[in-house]
Structures are given as C-alpha cells and as structure tokens.
Write an enzyme that holds these catalytic residues in place. Structure first.
Site, PDB file in Angstrom:
ATOM      1  N   ASP A   1       7.469   5.273  -1.021  1.00  0.00           N
ATOM      2  CA  ASP A   1       8.714   4.499  -1.737  1.00  0.00           C
ATOM      3  C   ASP A   1       9.169   4.539  -0.882  1.00  0.00           C
ATOM      4  O   ASP A   1      10.676   4.116  -1.135  1.00  0.00           O
ATOM      5  CB  ASP A   1       8.990   6.118  -3.326  1.00  0.00           C
ATOM      6  CG  ASP A   1       9.232   7.018  -2.582  1.00  0.00           C
ATOM      7  OD1 ASP A   1       9.937   7.634  -1.093  1.00  0.00           O
ATOM      8  OD2 ASP A   1       9.968   7.338  -3.019  1.00  0.00           O
TER       9      ASP A   1
ATOM     10  N   ASP B   1       6.510   6.182   3.856  1.00  0.00           N
ATOM     11  CA  ASP B   1       6.373   7.616   3.661  1.00  0.00           C
ATOM     12  C   ASP B   1       4.961   8.286   3.016  1.00  0.00           C
ATOM     13  O   ASP B   1       4.176   7.082   2.936  1.00  0.00           O
ATOM     14  CB  ASP B   1       7.508   8.340   3.366  1.00  0.00           C
ATOM     15  CG  ASP B   1       7.761   7.908   1.897  1.00  0.00           C
ATOM     16  OD1 ASP B   1       7.216   6.364   1.841  1.00  0.00           O
ATOM     17  OD2 ASP B   1       8.738   8.573   1.359  1.00  0.00           O
TER      18      ASP B   1
ATOM     19  N   ASP C   1       5.064   9.630   0.342  1.00  0.00           N
ATOM     20  CA  ASP C   1       4.301   8.423  -1.175  1.00  0.00           C
ATOM     21  C   ASP C   1       4.500   7.934  -1.580  1.00  0.00           C
ATOM     22  O   ASP C   1       4.290   6.840  -2.962  1.00  0.00           O
ATOM     23  CB  ASP C   1       5.395  10.036  -2.356  1.00  0.00           C
ATOM     24  CG  ASP C   1       6.331   9.528  -2.445  1.00  0.00           C
ATOM     25  OD1 ASP C   1       6.843   8.865  -0.974  1.00  0.00           O
ATOM     26  OD2 ASP C   1       7.554   9.876  -3.235  1.00  0.00           O
TER      27      ASP C   1
ATOM     28  N   SER D   1       7.193  14.201  -1.142  1.00  0.00           N
ATOM     29  CA  SER D   1       7.565  12.547  -0.199  1.00  0.00           C
ATOM     30  C   SER D   1       7.527  13.088   0.984  1.00  0.00           C
ATOM     31  O   SER D   1       6.252  12.302   1.654  1.00  0.00           O
ATOM     32  CB  SER D   1       9.483  11.883  -0.721  1.00  0.00           C
ATOM     33  OG  SER D   1       9.795  11.417  -0.376  1.00  0.00           O
TER      34      SER D   1
END
Length: 452
Positions: free
Chosen positions: A245, A241, A243, A103
């Site tokens: 999400d 960010d 990834d 993440s």
C-alpha cells in the site's frame, strides 16, 4: 470510548506476544463474524488476504476458523497486496475483508487490517463493536449455520486487469524499470503487470522466504533500489512495502521521490487536466515545501493526523480526491478507496508519458525545507513518555524557538514502539540540533527508573 486493541491501522504487534497469537486471532475472526452477521441479516462473506511473512499461515487458519464458527463464510485469497484485497471486496461484493500483515514492519511482527464492504477502513463504531464481542466467550453456532471456507483463484488477474484499465493509454515499451517488491505481497503481481504493459522489468526483493519481508529492501529501505537503478542504468525505480500500500520512487539519477513528491506530481497533473476537486490533504508530517508548492498552484492544502484513515476521512469531509503521506500512502479517490502502491506508480508513469517528462522534471516545482525525523524506541507506554514533564518542557522550548519559521511534531507511532520526532525549519543545522535535543529528552524519559 478508548480502544484496547485497534490502532491507527488495525491490530498489530510482535508475533507470539498478546494480542498477536493464534488464540487471539481465532477470537478476532469469531468476533468479526458475529458483528457482521448481526448487522447484515445473518449473512457475512469475508475475504482474507495476507502478505508473505511466515506467521501468515498460522493466522490465516485461525481467522478462518473463527469466522466460520460464527456462521460467516471465509474466502481465502492467499498472498495479495492490501489494496488488491480492498478492491476485490467491492468487486466480489463481500461483506468485509481482512489482510494479515504488519505492512512495513519486520517479519517477526504481524497483525490484521480490516476493510468494510466499500473497501474502506472500518469505522470506530465497528471496531468498538468487535472489541465488545472479544470480551465475551466464543460460542460456535449450530452445525447447520457454520460458515464455509473457499479459495479464490482469480483474485490476482482481476486486480491486474483493474490496474491496467485505470491507465489504459499507458505504454511502457522502451522503459527500463527496477521494481523492489520488499519480498512481500507484490512479488508476483507487480513484475508481471509492468512487463505486460511493455516495460523492461528488473525485479529485486521478489523472492520471499517468510523471513526476509522488508529486510533492507522495499519502500522503507530505498538504498537497495537506488543502487539497482544506477547499476542497471534504469529510467526509474519503484519500491513497495511488504503489503503493497506504500510506494517510493527513485529517478534515473538516484534521487528519492517520496509520497510528498508524488502527491505534488499528481495534483499538478490533475489540475492541468481540470480533474482536481477540493483540497489536497497531507498530514502533520508533510514537508512544508510541499504545502507551499501546492499552494502556488492555487490549490488548498490541509493537514490531517498521521494515518491514511485520517487522510481519507478529511478528503471525504472536504470533497477532495487526492491526499497521502510522505511514507508513500497515496489516496486517489477517483480510482480506488485506499493507498495502492502499484496503482500510484502507474499513475505517475502515466503523467510522465503524457507530459513527456522525467521524474526530476515532474517534481521541479518543489523546494523542500530542511526536515529531520528521528525515531526513538521506547520501553513501556509511549503516552507516558510524551507526558513526561521534562519532555514537555523541551518540546515547548523547541516550539518557541521555531515559532513563525518552522514546526515540531512529537507523536507516538501507531504501529511500532517508537516516538517519532520531526523538526522542520529553514536552517538545516538548527533543525538537526533541535531534533537531537528533543531526542535526548525522550531517551532520558524512557530510561528504566523514570516511571515509564
């Protein structure tokens, strides 16, 4: 039962340090494949997506090998935002999916996020079943039962079409937008999608090299986006960010509009359209000013534990549609099943278009109270630091002084070796002083020689 490997969002840690090794990922793939086949009459199709960090190649191969050795089939998506993988899981009728990502963490961390067939995080029951299988020896199925591995070529255009269809009246022509892709999984999809919708796109953080993901850019470092918005005289900026999400926004004056603000903007718009159902759900970290502003709309506001899985759980229990975190995880359950940075940004833009307002005008109903969050690195087990007698004494003292006019939250991060201290109240100087006092106690308790 206590979990050994799973945290608040899958399994995560430092690459090369147990459990984030190629050998362990091989075992994770195998364990997941076994659990899925046992619960689905011997059938399991698993999607694998990843972000752009260098170790993703290694873990992708290991997870693929583990899955097929257990008789499951693996379908490789390549670099793909986490919410896109969650959506594709349902669209392609997969049994489950994995995202190789840490993440918002630096490149030297990595991990795996898991989704079920509905595109939602795994239940505690399934996570515990996987951990049980991890404790058992790997045993490759008979040759005629070995799974197959294929590459999915049309995942990105399918997801882009879904996002466009979700805001089919949105026209971004005439808008100058800066996108910060954090050198992560959105680096191709986001600029292309926003340009297709008519925006004049300036993309930064869109040249990943495997090592620069989240490095001084993206949703966790919005300074770069702010500078670009002001320099380019853009209408607004959008930061994802690593990834994809999470999302943070910057208005044309350079002011940060975070996940709390976004939740308010969307809640107010849904209410005005008669589409808001149930309560809005935040977390224990949500600024009290957001709770107060949403309450002034006549909408109930509830707080869940930190982590989008807990926000989702409470929304489903209470019949709500909208919730999220200040970090930019925003859940819109009438559109999708997980936090989706791209879709959330598009929904906000749709609100601005429909109401003919700016970001600043859209969030004008929010009056935040002073809030300070301090992240304290710890050595050893964070839980022991939290249990330290002096930490508990100082915490109780801060809580007593703020009673009736503020809040204090002390918790271990579920994704990093940190203890997060949040203090909130009406007086900014007092809030900062109390946060520093509690931070000193945590630092002292974490020092070598304190039994931690």
């Amino acid at each position: 039962m206590k979990k050994t490997y799973f945290g608040t969002d899958g399994i995560r840690g430092r690459v090369g340090t147990e459990p984030i090794t190629a050998e362990f990922m091989l075992r994770v793939g195998h364990a997941l494949g076994r659990v899925l086949r046992e619960r689905n009459d011997g059938h399991a199709d698993v999607l694998i997506g990843k972000d752009t960090r260098i170790s993703g190649y290694m873990f992708e191969s290991a997870l693929e090998a583990g899955l097929v050795s257990a008789g499951a089939s693996a379908h490789l998506l390549g670099p793909m935002p986490t919410p896109a993988v969650a959506w594709l899981t349902r669209r392609l009728r997969a049994t489950a999916s994995l995202v190789i990502s840490a993440s918002h963490n630096p490149y030297y961390d990595n991990g795996v996020k898991f989704f079920n067939a509905e595109g939602e995080k795994l239940s505690d029951e399934i996570e515990l079943a996987i951990e049980q299988r991890l404790a058992e020896p790997m045993q490759t199925v008979a040759s005629e039962q070995i799974g197959k591995a294929t590459r999915v070529r049309d995942g990105a255009p399918r997801y882009e079409a879904f996002c466009s269809a979700s805001v089919n009246a949105l026209d971004l022509r005439g808008r100058r937008i800066v996108l910060d892709c954090a050198h992560g999984a959105t680096y191709q999809i986001a600029p292309r999608l926003f340009a297709d919708l008519g925006a004049d796109v300036i993309a930064i953080g869109a040249t990943p090299d495997g090592f620069n993901i989240n490095a001084d850019c993206g949703a966790t470092h919005p300074k770069a986006l702010r500078q670009a918005v002001l320099a380019e005289r853009a209408d607004l900026g959008i930061a994802f960010d690593g990834d994809g999400d999470r999302v943070q926004l910057i208005d044309q004056d350079g002011t940060l509009v975070d996940g709390d603000d976004i939740i308010y903007i969307l809640a107010k718009d849904l209410l005005e359209q008669g589409k808001l159902k149930g309560p809005v759900v935040g977390t224990v970290m949500t600024n009290f000013g957001i709770e107060r502003a949403i309450g002034q709309l006549g909408v109930p506001f509830l707080r869940a534990s930190v982590g989008d899985r807990y926000v989702l759980q409470m929304l489903k229990e209470k019949g709500g549609l909208l919730g999220g975190e200040a970090s930019g995880h925003v859940l819109c359950l009438d559109r999708t099943t997980t936090g989706d940075g791209i879709l959330t940004a598009l929904l906000v833009l749709e609100v601005l278009q429909r109401t003919r307002s700016t970001l600043a005008q859209a969030r004008a109903g929010v009056a935040r109270v002073p809030q300070v969050t301090v992240n304290m690195p710890v050595t050893g087990a964070a839980a022991k630091v939290l249990e330290n007698a002096n930490v508990q004494r100082v915490f109780a003292g801060v809580e007593q002084r703020l009673r009736g006019r503020g809040r204090v939250v002390l918790r271990a991060s579920g994704t990093e070796p940190l203890i997060r201290i949040t203090v909130e109240g009406e007086d900014d100087a007092e809030v900062r002083s109390l946060a520093a006092e509690l931070g000193d106690a945590v630092k002292s308790a974490s020092a070598p020689g304190d039994g931690v």
